[in-house]
Every structure is written in structure tokens, then in C-alpha cells.
Design an enzyme around this catalytic site. Structure first.
Site, mmCIF file in Angstrom:
data_model
loop_
_atom_site.group_PDB
_atom_site.id
_atom_site.type_symbol
_atom_site.label_atom_id
_atom_site.label_comp_id
_atom_site.label_asym_id
_atom_site.label_seq_id
_atom_site.Cartn_x
_atom_site.Cartn_y
_atom_site.Cartn_z
ATOM 1 N N LYS A 1 36.603 106.481 -1.691
ATOM 2 C CA LYS A 1 37.002 107.817 -1.232
ATOM 3 C C LYS A 1 36.057 108.283 -0.140
ATOM 4 O O LYS A 1 34.854 108.045 -0.197
ATOM 5 C CB LYS A 1 36.949 108.796 -2.407
ATOM 6 C CG LYS A 1 37.615 110.133 -2.106
ATOM 7 C CD LYS A 1 37.066 111.264 -2.922
ATOM 8 C CE LYS A 1 37.435 111.225 -4.371
ATOM 9 N NZ LYS A 1 38.725 111.774 -4.706
ATOM 10 N N TRP B 1 41.574 105.007 -12.342
ATOM 11 C CA TRP B 1 41.621 103.798 -11.510
ATOM 12 C C TRP B 1 41.428 102.548 -12.363
ATOM 13 O O TRP B 1 42.025 101.515 -12.099
ATOM 14 C CB TRP B 1 40.593 103.874 -10.366
ATOM 15 C CG TRP B 1 41.108 104.672 -9.207
ATOM 16 C CD1 TRP B 1 42.020 105.678 -9.279
ATOM 17 C CD2 TRP B 1 40.779 104.512 -7.827
ATOM 18 N NE1 TRP B 1 42.279 106.152 -8.018
ATOM 19 C CE2 TRP B 1 41.534 105.477 -7.117
ATOM 20 C CE3 TRP B 1 39.913 103.677 -7.126
ATOM 21 C CZ2 TRP B 1 41.448 105.607 -5.722
ATOM 22 C CZ3 TRP B 1 39.822 103.807 -5.737
ATOM 23 C CH2 TRP B 1 40.584 104.760 -5.044
ATOM 24 N N ASP C 1 30.029 104.067 -14.839
ATOM 25 C CA ASP C 1 29.858 105.509 -14.630
ATOM 26 C C ASP C 1 28.647 105.987 -15.408
ATOM 27 O O ASP C 1 28.238 105.373 -16.387
ATOM 28 C CB ASP C 1 31.096 106.291 -15.064
ATOM 29 C CG ASP C 1 31.184 107.640 -14.363
ATOM 30 O OD1 ASP C 1 32.057 107.765 -13.509
ATOM 31 O OD2 ASP C 1 30.363 108.522 -14.643
#
Lengths: 1149, 322
Positions: free
Chosen positions: B159, B55, B78
């Protein structure tokens, strides 16, 4: 409208779900949590179910915590395992999700009763512990956001809430301690760490007033941190007596830490916790995905003590170990599977110095049997069912091992050197041994008195094999024994052998020569297996089924004895010409069915024949007067290509024509394996070195499961046993408390019919077929009034997952010989299709087995087909890249159900709709027509009035095809079919997952009106009415469909609508991964939501509904949902206020 | 089967390798953008749970364009390290920490983000209820940090698993955004429960103070607005996005898509960096796992102190499935 005011109530009848919680109550009871249902099993005697109750409603049970009966002294480091006696009530805290509830187990395990309301907490519960040192017992609850709650159990009042300063998500947690203030929380974080902190030690303590809900305290600090795992921590366990903490992680390892005394005076344990062991042993993640439960030996420096292997592909979801009670050396281990099964194992521990260690004795490793004799043992056989072993060496010496020592029985002359074959048999209570040599000689002698033997010259050349065959007339009578010796040029000599006794000389043998058999010519022309079968066609008749080295199965008939020569017509003319002693050729041959490596055994049970071969298959054979038909092929596990025998699990000889339960014995690489085709697991393994060796398997006495036996085998020139022959007690015993289903997801379900117990019509079983990701098709019987689920048959022919099923009923023609079974049995043709473009067809005969008092199922394989079969046969395929798409079959519909053949429409992932014909008698599958019109993955297909099919695509369009042309052109060589559909309607935004068509006709108009319901990935439910007219312009008839009306509920489910079924006309049931089953009704004013129920079947993929027998049309129906498990629901209509739901967008076209 | 079978089963996997995306999920964001115009006017974007970085790759290629636009700032967050990407600033941190939010703002020179995307999925256990719960918590954690860094009117894409309690998540998202849509890109498989919530126009309730010290707790069912089984449920509109003529993720394609172009196997663009199962797989491949007669080769130096008395009692091994 009164009908609109009715609504549907759904109620659960049966549930199979992953077993997510297990707990022992002493040694006496096992509690299991399956979905929201708590079940109590009693373990005394033979384990059985005591009580079962839904306790957590829409939460799944993740833990069961019995309340300790006696209060412990907090300072006593060693908890006093004061076993509560069974005549007291045991209180349990049951939790899962955000739910928590108290349940009582009645005295003596009589039942379960609810002891409080269902508490719903604010966060996910990871662990609950009883804090017994509080003035009155309280519950400590650790929750997912690294916090702990102190609860008053009866009222559910939150007394205190404390979170850790490190507010991260936990995958697992443990709350250790007897009081809130001293308790320690161990959390397994999302960051692969273990954190230890004390919830009761923060700020002001717990001066929480009754008025406040929960007092916010300052956050507690992490006091210890254990690093080392490289994956999230799924499970934790603390062993107080040694101060050890065990953690299981996504990195597939188990780590054992020394943390010292936690809680109480120990605080957070030792300052610097150390990692004692890193245990890697699981093939998959320690959540139990490899289906193995490993007992680790502490003493063995990290060896695996024992592997308890169980549960089909889905793996283990829960585990419990019972407390060893005083004076007993054994404890229970229970495992619960994702397949819904529960297995129980008894593990015996060795005690040394009155201390117990979890160590399974090492003596069960292989041991030598100390063979002493001349030469190298070549053949080994067991005698008398006990532990007496007979062997024959390459020096022609036959020795017997009895009571631990070897003694020579017989020694052949030089003729018997360098090559020998030996078989033993028990004739009239006397064990008789036959030894064949290189020069065609056979020595037959009783083991007790070798001198009473006889020498036979069977052949010119070497004796390839010897077979003892019992020849029986009728099922019960004792037959006579025949010895078969396979010599050169395919000649099989036969003798009947009887044992007689003479007062002077003792035992002697009476041999009578019979007419030899002639094997069909081939390179390796020798017999490998033989059995006799009696069939009842008018009169009883003995047939011989033989197997040869070429892999052929042969059927022989005894030549008729003179007295029975009644019908001259049947007499073979050839026979009279060549004379009585000319060898008998085979009546029927299945050439090379078991492959080039040969047949290894044939045996008979209840009139059905079973053959094994080195192609990894067991073939179930049905016999006729002079034909041999393969009814079914069983494959063992992947890579187990050398099968030696089948071992029957039920000992009864009498009974029905149904298949017996059996285990497959064979070699899997270097191991000898017993494979259970129903449970799909290895029940016994011994590392013997692989095939090409003589073996004998001795089941332990009284063991019905055959799993506890001993293998005797030859390895490196000596005789070995897989374990000590002396140890009669078995260390580990497996019990199956509940059978599991597929393990992984179930993709489709189909109902075949209903069966009642003969003589008791109240005991009704619903028979279902399911197909799943584990590539098997299961036939199940469900008893709705008790919620019992039985696996009747497992069909493991698919090489990829099974996605769709179809069934057409057939009259129970089955085996005409058993006419008495016809009135309580039924027969169905079942089709299954799925990945790798594989289509299979079976004939199932469902009947009642009076022996087990359960329904039973006989499977006949009809045909199988794969689109890429040609590719599989290509020789150089490892060198080339296969360019074809790996097509999956997504959905299937029966287009035409004819007597000779059934036409099926299949939706294919490569964008095609294909029509196949399946002929039951011809056993052929043919592709008739295909169309790539859709250019998308075709997801669903349904048929109507045997003329049209509807293909649905990922685009959300529905296409209607007129297949009249395909059906009419059947006789022609080329198949004609439409290239474009006659109607295409865009219905959904994305994939059309489900499609059903109501087959009702309008009475007023001559035209057919089709009601078509679709469910989409967008969660929408649509219903369309389509008028179908025949347009008779020109010479050809063409179908002219007209869309009359279209209703839809855009968001019928909050997740994709994956499955849809017709309940009755204008009523549908839908299922979705949002775990609701909804019932919808079409009225004149739109689609109405009739009712909904939360189901515990996650990932719902298939649904099927049918009317309940005896219930009125409007009401009683059963709905079965499958996905991660299976749930059977019952519907009932009740009157309620009208609820209009969903918008109506009726349109005329 | 062979290594090319995944190319046949999954057209987007193949395309991702051909076009140099680190994961097939890149197409999902591209298709979401096609429908919602997510990237229009965006100069500051955050990619939460970014690894392996597909992404971020999309953001980098789409926002910066060909002539590396210096005004565009992209931050990828992350826990794991990720291979570097041009124009993307990486923060190796925890999205539940206020410090991470502060660091993001620092990279934007004190300004808020225009777009926050999150394609994170948890380590799954295989138990549906647990996995859906943890995914929901991940989404709520992403929402929580988003409330710290997103400008009012900004957009948030994440998501979501369309599971049993998805309506509870919808009701929570609707508190913060005026428009919430559940979108399914065509590159996301029909058979998966995965979908994406596209939350447009960030407008937190009046007086809402972003707070990282307490996690956002999920909602519960009630009688009036969001029932467990009844007809009243909060459901957001569903939109399938992506060009209808695009490839179908559920279809199996032949390897030879185009007669002019010969099929060639391509290795994955970015293989996973240090997956948790690495060591176990290594031991398994080399037949070093513990068996009934042998211990596993202890790979760790953390085992120095093993001088425990081995005669420790192990008699009260009561256990449960924790």
C-alpha cells in the site's frame, strides 16, 4: 512560437493551514507555525500580529525552540529562568519535516530575520534542543528512526550521529540535557512504549573529526523502558523540577511518570520509573481531536482542572504554555487548531506558600445565593446590570438581593399566591417591576418605592405572561415603555407606563391604556415575546413583532392616531365598524414557524428582527410594511433545541442593514449554554439543570465577548449563581488571535467577487465561499496583499458534508432601503450541495461595514431540498430500514441562469445525473430530470452553452448530454429528457475527478467548438476539442457532437488529479494531493507544463481561478486551492526557454 | 443513520461481510491479482502487517485452493495477535527485526518467498505530512525485510499513499525492481489517496547486501531526476485494475441490490481485537472520563507508587508541541 516559451510563476498570497507549532517568548510574544510560515504575535495590550515569514519552504513547522539566553549551570537542578530582556536578539531553531533553520527575533519583537540557510537533514526531525554547556552552543536533534544528531547550528555541519540499538520508528521524542554527552533521549515508539537512552554515551564518545561527515558509532542501548500505553505515543513533555514525564497517546490517555532527574548527573533517572497518573478525560485522541484542552489538577487526584474548549471540528494541533514570570500569577496557554485558528487563554494560578501550582480555583463551582424569604422562588431577574437580583416567589413575595443580603420589596395578597409572573424594566432610570397573578391582576410598582405602585385588572383569567416593550420612534430617540399582559382568550392588554415624581408621595406611575392585541386562536393562546421595530417607508412607522406559545410570529400595527389619519384608503373598514377599542388582529402571521414548543423571545437590532424558539432555531426576520419574512434560520449545536435569547456582541445601535454578531443563549440537556454561531462553539456553559427555569445572565463588566458572565438561576427551589458574584477577576480569558476556518477538510471553493474599501481602492478583498466536511459553508474575505483571511458568515444548514458549490451573480437588488450601499456591494446566488442528497440555495449580499471597517455579508436563505425528505417525515422510520441509497451530491453545474429560476445539474453518487430548478421568488426546488445511464458514481459535471451537460463517472468516461429537450419542455407537466447521451468518450482509466469546459466560440466556423479539460484519478490531464453541430434532419433538431482532437498528459501529477480550473483560454491550473499546483497550456503541438508550485494545502480537493483586476489577460490571475486549509496563489507570466512536456496523441474521429 | 448506513455507503463493506472476508481490503488484492496475475506459480507467500487478516485470507483461499495444498506456505507477520486462519502460519513480530526475517525463512525451510504483500497502514495522526512520512517509512521497512526474504524475480505489493513525496518512494522502489506500477483497484475508493505499488521482478543492484541494522532512508529531491516542483519527476505508470463491470466503491447502492434477495444486516466478520481506544471508549460510554469535578476512575494497577510529595514545584512548565 513565442507563447510556448513563456512560463508561469506562482506565488503565495495567503495561507490557512493547521497551526502545528506554538511557542511563547517570555510573556510578551507568541510564535506560531502554520505550514512553513512563522508568525510573531505581541501579547502586550491587545494581542496583535508583528511579523510573518516563510522559513521552511516545503516543510511544515513542527517545532520552535528558542535559544536560552543565559548558560545554565548543569549541576543546578533548578534551571534558572533568567528572562532575557526584550532588547536582545532571540535566536530560534525552527524545525519540521526534515528541515531545520535558525531565525532571529529582532530586539523588541520588531521582526523576524533569517539567520541561516535551510538545512535538510537525512531523517524526520522530532525534537531539537539547544545544548548550552558545549563550548559553543550546539543543537541536538532527535530524528524519527530513534537516533540523535549533533549539529553545529550556523554551518549545519553534522558533528555526530548516534542511533539506538532499538532501531524502530518514533512518533515523538524529547532530547533532554545541556550537553551532548549527558543528554537523554526519550522516544515514544511505534510499539506504544517510551524508551530512554543516552546518545552521547556510546563507544568512543564524539571524537569526530572535521573531515568526516558523521562517524558511525556503536549503537546505544535502551536504559529505561516505560510500558503501559496501549496506543502509539503522540506527544511527550518533561518537567525537570519535579522529574516528571508526561506522555499522550493514541489510546486517548495521558500518563504521568516519575522518572527523576534526566541528563546531567541523573543519567537516565531513577532505576524504576513509576507511573503516577493515568488520565483519561478526552473524548477523542489526545492529539486534541475533541478540540478541548484540559488542565489537569495535580492536587485533585486526577481531576480535570479546567476545560478550555475551542477550535471547530478539526481539533487542536499544537499547544504552548508560557513561563510564569516572577511576580505574576497568570500565565498564557495557547492552542493552535487544525482549522488554522490560534486561541490564547490567560490562566491564573493560586499561589500558596510562594509555590505555584497549576490549579484553578474551585470556587467557580456553583454557589447558593442564600435566598431567605417566604415561599419558593419562581422568577429571577437581574437588575441594573450589576449583581442585584430580584426574585418573585410562589407566595407573591418580591425580594431583592443587594450587597449579599436579601430584603423584601413587596408582598402581594392572597391573590398573588401559588402563581406569579414577573418582569422588570428600567424606565427613565427607575426600575419598575410588574407582577401578574392567577386572576388577571397585575401590580406595577417602582422597586425603589413599592408603595407608588398601581394595580391593574388586565384579564378575567390568569396572566400568562408580561412583557415590557420599548416603543421607539427612530433609531436614536428615547422611546416610551409599554407593558403587555397576555390574558385569557388571546387578549393582550397594553399600557404605556411613565414614571413621575411627586414631592409629597415620591415616585408614582402614569399608565395609559392602549388598544389590546388579539392573538390568533389556538390551544395555547398566549404571548411569549414582543418587540417594536421602526421601519422607514416614506414616514417612520412602528410595527410590533410578537411571538406566541404556539410558535407563531405575528406582526401588529398600532392603530393610527387621529392626527395621522391622512390616507383614508388605508383605513381598515372593519376597524371603524367595531370601534376604537376592539382588539387589533395581526397583520401578518408566520404560523408555527418556531414549532409547537413556542417562541421564546424576539428582539431587534439595526432594523432586523431576531426570534428564538424551543425548536433550536434563531430566525432572522426582514420586515416590510405589512409582511414578515424569514431571511435566515440559524441552528444551534446538535441537541440544543431550547433557545431562549440572542445576545448581541456589538453594542452599536446604528449602522447597516447587515446582520449583527450574536450569541445564542439556551439550554442543552442539563446545561445553560451560550453558543457562538460563527465560531461554532460553546462559549459559556453552566450546569443549571436544563430548561423550564427562570434565569438571568449577567455579563462581566467591560467584557466585550460576553463569555465571562455569571448565570443566576433557580434550581431545586433556591437561587443559585454559576460562580461567585464577588470575584470580579476572571480566571480564564480566551482571546482569538486568528480565526479558524472549517477545521476538517475543505471540499470546494468558489469565488464570488471583489470588494474595495470605500474611498481606498488599494484595499481590495476577494470574497470566497468554501464548503467543508464540517458540514458548514463559510463566506470568507481574503486580502491578498496582506494575506488576511476573515470569516464573514458561517452557514450551518447542511446535515452532512458540503461537496460542491456554484454561484451566479445577481444585481445588488437586496434591500432597496439602503441605496447608498449599492455601489460598494454585490449580490450573488450561491448553491451548495453535498452528502445526504441535500441542496441549499442562498442569496448573499456582500457589502462594507463602516463600523468594523471590514467587508460584511448578509445571508438570505432561499430554499433547501433533500431527496429523502419524505423519509424524514415518516413516523415509523425508527422501526424500518431505509432501503434507498444514501445519495451524495458529488458535483454541481449551473445549466441555465434564468430570471425566475436557475437550473442546476447535479452529479450523484447513486449513479444518476439530476437536473433541478431553483426558483428564487417561489423558494422552490424541483427535480426536473434524472438519468441513471452511468450506473456508476457520477463524479463531475459541467455545462456548456446552456444546452449540454457532461457527466463523468468512476469508469473514466465522459458523456455529453443534450438537454435541449429538458429545457424546452419546461412548461409541460412531464419532463422530457434524453435517455442516452449523444456522445460518450472513454478518457481516464478510473474516475474523472475534474471537468472544465472553456466557453469560447470559433470565429471562422459557425459551429461551436468546445474545449473540454478533464483530470482523472489516474493523474492524467486530458484536453478535448469537440465540434457541436445541430443536425436538422426530420422535424426534430438533434445535437451532433464530433470529437476533433484529444491531447493528454498521462501523469500530470504523481497523485490523483482532483481539481482543475480554467485560467484563461487554453490555460488550466490543476491541483492534486501530491501538493503541487500545476499550470498547463494547450498549444498547437500539445499540452505544455507551464509552471508548478508546492502548496501547503494537503488533500487538495478544490481549485478556482480568476483574472486579477488590472492585470493583463495573459498574466495576472489568482488561483485558490482548498483541502486541509486554503491557499491563495498569484500567477505571473515570464519568458523562459521552451519546455515541451507531455506526449501528444492527436486523433481524428 | 443506523447500522445499515455503512452498508449503503460502501458496497464492498457489505460484500465483504456477505462473502466472509475480514475486511473489504480483500477485494483490493483480488482485483490486483486479476490484473497482474500475482498468484501464478506462487507457493511461498508472506503477508506483512497482516491484521486483521483479510489479505492472508485471500492468499489462503487463492493459493491453497479447495483441496488444501500442502506445498503452499503462507506466513502472516504482525505485531498484533490475529484470529487464526487455515494454512496460514502466524508470526507475532516486528518487521524491522532481522529475527523476523530469519523466522520467515525458517518456515519456508530455507527457501525465499515468491511473493510479499503488505497492506499495512500506520496509526494516523491526522497531520498529512506526518502520516505520509510514517506510511513511507512503513513501506521502506517492508521493502527492507522483503530484500531479506524475496527470491530474485519475485514480486512485492504494498500500500502506498499518493501524497506529496510519493515520487521519492517510486525512485527507491525502482532500484530494487525492474517493473514498478502504481495500481488502483476499483474497490479502493476514488476519493482516497491510497493506491498500491506492484513491484515485479525483484532484481537488487549488483552487490547489494540486505542489511536490517540500518533502516532504508528515503531519497531526497534533486535537480536532475526528481525535482520538487519542476517537470522532471520520477513517476511510475498508473493502472486501474478490476473488472469494469464490478461494483463501484464510490457509488451508494440501495440496500435491496437484487429484487429476489431480501436485504439482511450482517455483523462484521471479525471485529477488531483490542484496539488502543478500547479503554477510553469504555470509560466514555460509562461516563467515567475525568471532568471538571470528578477524576476518571483510575483503571490501572500501575499506580501503586504515588507517594510523591505533592508540594513539588511546577513552576517551569515550559512546553511545546512535541
Amino acid at each position: 512560437m513565442t507563447s510556448a516559451e513563456s512560463c508561469t510563476v506562482l506565488e503565495s498570497c495567503a495561507l490557512v493551514a493547521p497551526v502545528t507549532a506554538l511557542e511563547f517568548l517570555r510573556d510578551d510574544y507568541l510564535l506560531t507555525g502554520e505550514g512553513p510560515i512563522l508568525t510573531l504575535f505581541s501579547l502586550e495590550g491587545s494581542p496583535r500580529l508583528r511579523a510573518s515569514q516563510n522559513v521552511l519552504q516545503n516543510f511544515r513547522i513542527h517545532g520552535i525552540r528558542p535559544k536560552p539566553q543565559t548558560r545554565h549551570d548543569a549541576h543546578d537542578a533548578k534551571p534558572n529562568p533568567d528572562q532575557p530582556t526584550s532588547d536582545e536578539i532571540t535566536e530560534l531553531a525552527i524545525f519540521g519535516g526534515k528541515g531545520l533553520r535558525l531565525i532571529n527575533v529582532s530586539p523588541c519583537g520588531r521582526g523576524l530575520e533569517v539567520a541561516g540557510p535551510l538545512m535538510e537533514l537525512q531523517d524526520w526531525v522530532l525534537d531539537v534542543s539547544w545544548l548550552m554547556d558545549e563550548p559553543c552552543p550546539l543543537l541536538g536533534v532527535s530524528i524519527a528512526h530513534n537516533a540523535a544528531i549533533l549539529l553545529e547550528p550556523q554551518s549545519g555541519k553534522v558533528l555526530s550521529l548516534c542511533s539506538c540499538a532499538e532501531a524502530c520508528l518514533l512518533y515523538s521524542a524529547l532530547l533532554i540535557g545541556q550537553s551532548w554527552e549527558e543528554s537523554v533521549l526519550v522516544g515514544g515508539t511505534v510499539f506504544n512504549q517510551l524508551v530512554l537512552w543516552r546518545p552521547g554515551r556510546t563507544g568512543t564518545g564524539r571524537q569526530c573529526q572535521a573531515g568526516t561527515q558523521a562517524c558511525a558509532l556503536t549503537d546505544a542501548q535502551v536504559e529505561r523502558r516505560l510500558l503501559g500505553h496501549s496506543g502509539v505515543i503522540f506527544s511527550l513533555f518533561y518537567l525537570q523540577s519535579s522529574g516528571w514525564l508526561a506522555s499522550a497517546s493514541d489510546d486517548r490517555s495521558v500518563r504521568l511518570w516519575h522518572v527523576g532527574e534526566l541528563s546531567g548527573s541523573g543519567g537516565c533517572g531513577v532505576e524504576v520509573p513509576t507511573c503516577l497518573r493515568v488520565l483519561y478525560g478526552h473524548q477523542a485522541r489526545v492529539a486534541g481531536e475533541d478540540g478541548a484542552c484540559l488542565l489537569w489538577e495535580w492536587e485533585g487526584e486526577g481531576r480535570v482542572g479546567r476545560t478550555l474548549k475551542s477550535h471547530r471540528s478539526g481539533g487542536i494541533r499544537s499547544l504552548a504554555v508560557s513561563n510564569a514570570s516572577v511576580g505574576k500569577r497568570s500565565r498564557w496557554v495557547a492552542t493552535g487548531g487544525a482549522d488554522g485558528g490560534v486561541r490564547l487563554w490567560k490562566v491564573v494560578e493560586q499561589s500558596t506558600n510562594s509555590e505555584l501550582k497549576v490549579e484553578v480555583e474551585k470556587e467557580d463551582s456553583q454557589m447558593y445565593l442564600g435566598f431567605e424569604g417566604i415561599g419558593c422562588p419562581k422568577v429571577v431577574r437581574s437588575v441594573g446590570g450589576g449583581h442585584t437580583v430580584v426574585t418573585c416567589t410562589d407566595q407573591g413575595q418580591v425580594s431583592m438581593r443587594q450587597d449579599g443580603s436579601w430584603k423584601e420589596i413587596w408582598h402581594g395578597g392572597p391573590d398573588f399566591q401559588s402563581y406569579c409572573v414577573m418582569e422588570v424594566v428600567c424606565i427613565q432610570g427607575v426600575w419598575v417591576c410588574a407582577v401578574g397573578n392567577l386572576n388577571g391582576g397585575v401590580q406595577v410598582f417602582p422597586l425603589r418605592q413599592p408603595g407608588g405602585g398601581t394595580f391593574l385588572q388586565a384579564s378575567e383569567g390568569k396572566i400568562h405572561s408580561l412583557q415590557w416593550v420599548e416603543r421607539r420612534i427612530g433609531a436614536c430617540s428615547r422611546g416610551s415603555w409599554c407593558l403587555l399582559a397576555s390574558g385569557s382568550e388571546g387578549l393582550v392588554q397594553r399600557w404605556t407606563v411613565e414614571v413621575a415624581e411627586n414631592e409629597e408621595t415620591g415616585l408614582f406611575l402614569v399608565l395609559r391604556k392602549m388598544t389590546p392585541f388579539l392573538l390568533p386562536p389556538c390551544a395555547k393562546q398566549w404571548l411569549t415575546a414582543a418587540v417594536t421595530v421602526t421601519i422607514h417607508s416614506g414616514k417612520k412607522k412602528v410595527l410590533w413583532v410578537c411571538g406566541d406559545r404556539r410558535g407563531s410570529l405575528l406582526l401588529y400595527k398600532d392603530e393610527k392616531e387621529k392626527s395621522q389619519r391622512e390616507s383614508v384608503q388605508e383605513e381598515d373598514t372593519q376597524e371603524s365598524v367595531v370601534g376604537i377599542n376592539a382588539p387589533i388582529p395581526a397583520v401578518a402571521t408566520l404560523f408555527g414557524v418556531h414549532g409547537k414548543q413556542g417562541v421564546t423571545s424576539v428582539c431587534e437590532r439595526r432594523g432586523v428582527c431576531y426570534s428564538t424558539g424551543r425548536d433550536g432555531c434563531v430566525r432572522v426576520l426582514a420586515l416590510n410594511k405589512d409582511s414578515l419574512n424569514v431571511r435566515r434560520v440559524h441552528h444551534a449545536c446538535k441537541g440544543m433545541d431550547w433557545l431562549e435569547k440572542v445576545l448581541f456582541l456589538d453594542y452599536s445601535e446604528k449602522g447597516t442593514f447587515f446582520e449583527a454578531r450574536f450569541l445564542m443563549a439556551g439550554f442543552h440537556s442539563v446545561e445553560f449554554v451560550l453558543w457562538d454561531p460563527i465560531r461554532q462553539e460553546k462559549v459559556f456553559t453552566a450546569a443549571c439543570g436544563g430548561g423550564h427555569r427562570s434565569w438571568a445572565y449577567i455579563p462581566s463588566s467591560g467584557d466585550q465577548t460576553l463569555e465571562q458572565g455569571t448565570l443566576i438561576f433557580i434550581k431545586q427551589g433556591t437561587i443559585m449563581a454559576s460562580r461567585s458574584l464577588a470575584s470580579s477577576t476572571t480566571e480564564i480569558r480566551g482571546h482569538t488571535l486568528r480565526e479558524g476556518l472549517h477545521g476538517r477538510g475543505l471540499a470546494c471553493v468558489c469565488r464570488l467577487g471583489e470588494l474595495s474599501k470605500p474611498g481606498d481602492s488599494s484595499e481590495k478583498w476577494e470574497v470566497l465561499v468554501t464548503g467543508g466536511e464540517d458540514t458548514t459553508v463559510n463566506v470568507l474575505a481574503v486580502r491578498p496583499d496582506q494575506g488576511t483571511v476573515k470569516v464573514l458568515a458561517v452557514i450551518a444548514d447542511h446535515i452532512s458534508n458540503v461537496r460542491t458549490l456554484a454561484a451566479v451573480p445577481r444585481g445588488a437588488k437586496g434591500d432597496e432601503t439602503n441605496g447608498r450601499c449599492r455601489d460598494m456591494s454585490f449580490s450573488t446566488l450561491v448553491f451548495s450541495a453535498g452528502g445526504r442528497a441535500q441542496l441549499q440555495c442562498y442569496r448573499l449580499l456582500i457589502g462594507w461595514d463602516e463600523q468594523t471597517n471590514l467587508p460584511t455579508c448578509q445571508v438570505t436563505q432561499i430554499a433547501g431540498h433533500r431527496l429523502d425528505e419524505k423519509w424524514e417525515r415518516r413516523r415509523n422510520r425508527h422501526k424500518t430500514v431505509k432501503m434507498d441509497p444514501e445519495t451524495r451530491y458529488m458535483s454541481m453545474a449551473v445549466v441555465q441562469d434564468g430570471v425566475e429560476e436557475v437550473l442546476l445539474a447535479l452529479a450523484c453518487s447513486d449513479g444518476a445525473v439530476r437536473i433541478f430548478s431553483v426558483g428564487e421568488d417561489s423558494r422552490k426546488v424541483e427535480l426536473l430530470w434524472e438519468s441513471f445511464y452511468h450506473q456508476r458514481c457520477v463524479l463531475s459535471v459541467a455545462s456548456y452553452s446552456l444546452e449540454d451537460i457532461y457527466g463523468k463517472t468512476v469508469n473514466g468516461a465522459v458523456a455529453l448530454w443534450d438537454l435541449t429537450a429538458v429545457l424546452d419542455s419546461k412548461s409541460g407537466d412531464s419532463w422530457l429528457g434524453p435517455s442516452v447521451p449523444c456522445l460518450s468518450v472513454p478518457v481516464h482509466q478510473s474516475g474523472v475527478n475534474a471537468l472544465v469546459i472553456s466557453k469560447q466560440r470559433h470565429q471562422q466556423t459557425p459551429d461551436d467548438i468546445i474545449t473540454m479539460a478533464t483530470g482523472g484519478d489516474d493523474g492524467q490531464l486530458s484536453v478535448m476539442k469537440i465540434k457541436v453541430e445541430m443536425n436538422q434532419s426530420d422535424q426534430t433538431e438533434s445535437l451532433c457532437p464530433q470529437l476533433l482532437s484529444h491531447w493528454s498528459v498521462p501523469l500530470a501529477h504523481s497523485a490523483p488529479l482532483t481539481a482543475l480550473t480554467t485560467l484563461s483560454s487554453a490555460r488550466w491550473a490543476s491541483a492534486s494531493p501530491d501538493q503541487r499546483v500545476c499550470v498547463w497550456r494547450l498549444c498547437d503541438d500539445g499540452l505544455h507544463h507551464q509552471g508548478a508550485m508546492f502548496t501547503h494545502t494537503a488533500d487538495a480537493a478544490g481549485v478556482w481561478a480568476w483574472q486579477r483586476e488590472g492585470a493583463n489577460i495573459q498574466g495576472g490571475a489568482y488561483v485558490v486551492v482548498c483541502g486541509q486549509g486554503l491557499q491563495l496563489l498569484k500567477t505571473k507570466e515570464i519568458e523562459r526557454r521552451k519546455v515541451v512536456f507531455g506526449d501528444r496523441n492527436k486523433q481524428k474521429m | 443513520m443506523g447500522r445499515s448506513s455503512k452498508d449503503k455507503r460502501d458496497i464492498y463493506y457489505r460484500l465483504a461481510k456477505e462473502e466472509g472476508w475480514r475486511a473489504r481490503s480483500a477485494f483490493k488484492l483480488l482485483q490486483l491479482d486479476e490484473e497482474f496475475n500475482l498468484f501464478k506459480g506462487v507457493s511461498r507467500a508472506v503477508d506483512l502487517c497482516a491484521a486483521p487478516g483479510s489479505w492472508s485470507q485471500v492468499l489462503s483461499r487463492k493459493l491453497r485452493g479447495k483441496e488444501s495444498n500442502e506445498d503452499v506456505k503462507i506466513v502472516a507477520v504482525d505485531l498484533q495477535a490475529m484470529a487464526p486462519l487455515p494454512g496460514v502460519t502466524q508470526i507475532q513480530g516486528d518487521i524491522t527485526k532481522i529475527s523476523t526475517a530469519q523466522e520467515i525463512i525458517r518456515h519456508f525451510e530455507g527457501q525465499s518467498a515468491d511473493l510479499v504483500v503488505c497492506d499495512g497502514a500506520p496509526d494516523v495522526t491526522g497531520l498529512h505530512d506526518v502520516d505520509e512520512y510514517i506510511q513511507a517509512q512503513l513501506l521502506l521497512a517492508a521493502l527492507n525485510i522483503t530484500t531479506h526474504v524475496l527470491k530474485p524475480g519475485g514480486n512485492f505489493v504494498a500500500k502506498i499513499f499518493r501524497g506529496k513525496d510519493v515520487t521519492l518512494l517510486y525512485s527507491q522502489l525502482k532500484i530494487f525492481f525492474s517493473s514498478v506500477t502504481c495500481a488502483k483497484p476499483r474497490s479502493s475508493r476514488n476519493s482516497s489517496i491510497e493506491a498500491f505499488v506492484v513491484c515485479q521482478n525483484y532484481s537488487p543492484p549488483e552487490g547489494y547486501v540486505p542489511n536490517m541494522s540500518n533502516p532504508l532512508l528515503d531519497h531526497s529531491y534533486d535537480v536532475d531526476f526528481n525535482q520538487l516542483e519542476g517537470p522532471n519527476r520520477i513517476i511510475v505508470p498508473f493502472l486501474a485494475c478490476g473488472d469494469l463491470s464490478a461494483f463501484d466503491s464510490d457509488r451508494t447502492y440501495p440496500l435491496q441490490l437484487d429484487s429476489s434477495k431480501e436485504y439482511q444486516y450482517l455483523p462484521p466478520t471479525q471485529p477488531p481485537i483490542r484496539p488502543p481506544y478500547q479503554k477510553a471508549c469504555h470509560l466514555r460510554r460509562n461516563n467515567l472520563l475525568a471532568k471538571e469535578d470528578s477524576a476518571s476512575v483510575l483503571p490501572d494497577d500501575a499506580l501503586s507508587a504515588m507517594s510523591l510529595d505533592s508540594k513539588q514545584e511546577t513552576d517551569t512548565a515550559a512546553s511545546g508541541s512535541r
